[in-house]
Design an enzyme around this catalytic site. Sequence first.
Site, PDB file in Angstrom:
ATOM      1  N   GLN A   1      -4.474  -5.120   7.059  1.00 27.02           N
ATOM      2  CA  GLN A   1      -5.501  -6.011   6.501  1.00 27.02           C
ATOM      3  C   GLN A   1      -5.473  -7.388   7.136  1.00 27.02           C
ATOM      4  OE1 GLN A   1      -7.830  -5.031   4.511  1.00 27.02           O
ATOM      5  NE2 GLN A   1      -7.059  -3.109   3.703  1.00 27.02           N
TER       6      GLN A   1
ATOM      7  N   ASP B   1       3.201  -4.457   7.872  1.00 27.53           N
ATOM      8  CA  ASP B   1       1.960  -3.669   7.799  1.00 27.53           C
ATOM      9  C   ASP B   1       0.787  -4.628   8.013  1.00 27.53           C
ATOM     10  OD1 ASP B   1      -0.343  -2.359   7.077  1.00 27.53           O
ATOM     11  OD2 ASP B   1       0.395  -1.651   5.133  1.00 27.53           O
TER      12      ASP B   1
ATOM     13  N   CYS C   1      -4.815   2.634  -3.625  1.00 29.85           N
ATOM     14  CA  CYS C   1      -3.566   3.111  -3.006  1.00 29.85           C
ATOM     15  C   CYS C   1      -2.419   2.140  -3.252  1.00 29.85           C
ATOM     16  CB  CYS C   1      -3.733   3.339  -1.504  1.00 29.85           C
ATOM     17  SG  CYS C   1      -4.952   4.565  -1.097  1.00 29.85           S
TER      18      CYS C   1
ATOM     19  N   HIS D   1       0.870  -1.180   0.000  1.00 25.56           N
ATOM     20  CA  HIS D   1       0.000   0.000   0.000  1.00 25.56           C
ATOM     21  C   HIS D   1       0.909   1.234   0.000  1.00 25.56           C
ATOM     22  CE1 HIS D   1      -2.710   2.976   1.934  1.00 25.56           C
ATOM     23  NE2 HIS D   1      -3.711   2.208   1.557  1.00 25.56           N
TER      24      HIS D   1
ATOM     25  N   LYS E   1     -10.390  -0.497  10.362  1.00 24.90           N
ATOM     26  CA  LYS E   1     -10.711  -1.682   9.552  1.00 24.90           C
ATOM     27  C   LYS E   1     -11.092  -2.870  10.429  1.00 24.90           C
ATOM     28  CE  LYS E   1      -7.252  -0.231   6.174  1.00 24.90           C
ATOM     29  NZ  LYS E   1      -7.965   0.339   5.030  1.00 24.90           N
TER      30      LYS E   1
HETATM   31  N1  PMP Z   1      -1.766  -0.488   4.603  1.00 29.50           N
HETATM   32  C1  PMP Z   1      -2.751  -1.202   4.035  1.00 29.50           C
HETATM   33  C2  PMP Z   1      -2.441  -2.565   3.493  1.00 29.50           C
HETATM   34  C3  PMP Z   1      -4.039  -0.681   3.965  1.00 29.50           C
HETATM   35  O1  PMP Z   1      -5.008  -1.382   3.380  1.00 29.50           O
HETATM   36  C4  PMP Z   1      -4.294   0.605   4.500  1.00 29.50           C
HETATM   37  C5  PMP Z   1      -5.670   1.213   4.452  1.00 29.50           C
HETATM   38  N2  PMP Z   1      -6.238   1.290   3.171  1.00 29.50           N
HETATM   39  C6  PMP Z   1      -3.238   1.310   5.074  1.00 29.50           C
HETATM   40  C7  PMP Z   1      -1.998   0.727   5.114  1.00 29.50           C
HETATM   41  C8  PMP Z   1      -3.409   2.689   5.660  1.00 29.50           C
HETATM   42  O2  PMP Z   1      -4.160   2.637   6.805  1.00 29.50           O
HETATM   43  P1  PMP Z   1      -4.655   4.011   7.491  1.00 29.50           P
HETATM   44  O3  PMP Z   1      -5.224   4.834   6.382  1.00 29.50           O
HETATM   45  O4  PMP Z   1      -5.690   3.544   8.421  1.00 29.50           O
HETATM   46  O5  PMP Z   1      -3.520   4.646   8.111  1.00 29.50           O
END
Ligand code: PMP
Length: 407
Positions: free
Chosen positions: A203, A200, A365, A123, A226
């Site tokens: 998910q 990270d 993203c 991401h 999430k």
């Molecule tokens: N890493 C991953 C794999 C994600 O799916 C997301 C959220 N779309 C993020 C990071 C970022 O998380 P946050 O916007 O809650 O900081």
Amino acid sequence: AATIDWAAVRADFPLLQRKVHGKPLVYFDSANTSQKPATVIEAVDDFYRRHNANVSRAVHQLGSEATEAYEGARGRLARFINARPDDLVLTSGTTFAINLVAYSWALPRLKAGDAILLTRMEHHANIVPWQLVAERTGARIDVVDLLPDGSLDIDMLHAKMTGAVKLLAVGHVSNVLGTVNPVADICREARRRGITTVVDGSQALPHRPVDVAAIGCDFYALTGHKMCAPTGTGALWARREHLEAMPPFIGGGEMIKEVRLDGGTVFNDPPRKFEAGTPNIAGFVGMGAAVDYLSALDMHNVEAREQELLAHLVEEFAKIEGLRIFGTAPGKAAVVSFAIEGVHSHDLATLLDLEGMAVRSGQHCAHPLLQWLGVSATCRASLAFYNTHDEIEAFIAALRKVRTLLA
Ligand code: PMP
């Protein structure tokens, strides 16, 4: 696994009762953000109605109630991932957690000639902070590619773990492909080579049991919104030695023991050293309730339920001509990115919305991953334990209808 009344579980989520464009809502966008059970909504409401005060400052009764609630959430979240509460820095989400590692751990350590290893499926939150660090330190970024099914090329990963690599940043579960990376094996190999690891977990935590001690990483970043908790909540778990050694990233109140204008400012002990300013107290009260909710379900049951829903969705997708699924790695999570030949993903998502179906379309993203897939956008149906088999049937029917309109 225990028998759980999943219809009753679903009924815990007030928002899932509503209609969208006159149709019953089918919410297949949980990888973007999850819905919240009533207990979480009520915990936030109750905090503001009955306990609201700032934390760690006031000696009065409300102040100590607020502090207890906030620290209680830290303790619950720590237990949820098999960690010690004092090794958990509470943040606004994964993005802040990864940036904390980037600015406090990586920036002072990396230099020209060093490398940061990433994977093709990250991401942007696990790419851009490293690019900023690379730019400022002269370190370079290297990338591990994927196999055709969307799993990580482990041979390439091992080959790229050279002496120059100081840091490896890897997602636990891909938000586009659903691939579950073997993070414990990866971190063991990295550790053997003296490479620091950042996982990270955005998910992963909402969908499967996570044990940071068993994973053996150096840093684990997570986000609350999430996993049934309010937005603006998250955490960075880190090995104690890193938290002790890292300088603070953001300065302000509560992260100090003593402030002197002659330069003798003394920082607080970790994790408070990294928690300047008034935190999202009500949000973390909700996070505590979310952890209680998920713990009562048991993440093994959540995982099994979602795997069952995933199998159903994939089986139905296979019957739709011209539908391509991106990411078919064995054991993948319930995130299904797809495209239909000759149909724009954005048009598909827009018409699905008119049928009450919420899916995400776009690049999720993850521009480098989409470039590798060779598509400008995908649709993504991401499931959670509160979804149902009936919703999958309704979604497939809507998809067939919408596709006829667009063809
Ligand atoms: N890493 C991953 C794999 C994600 O799916 C997301 C959220 N779309 C993020 C990071 C970022 O998380 P946050 O916007 O809650 O900081």
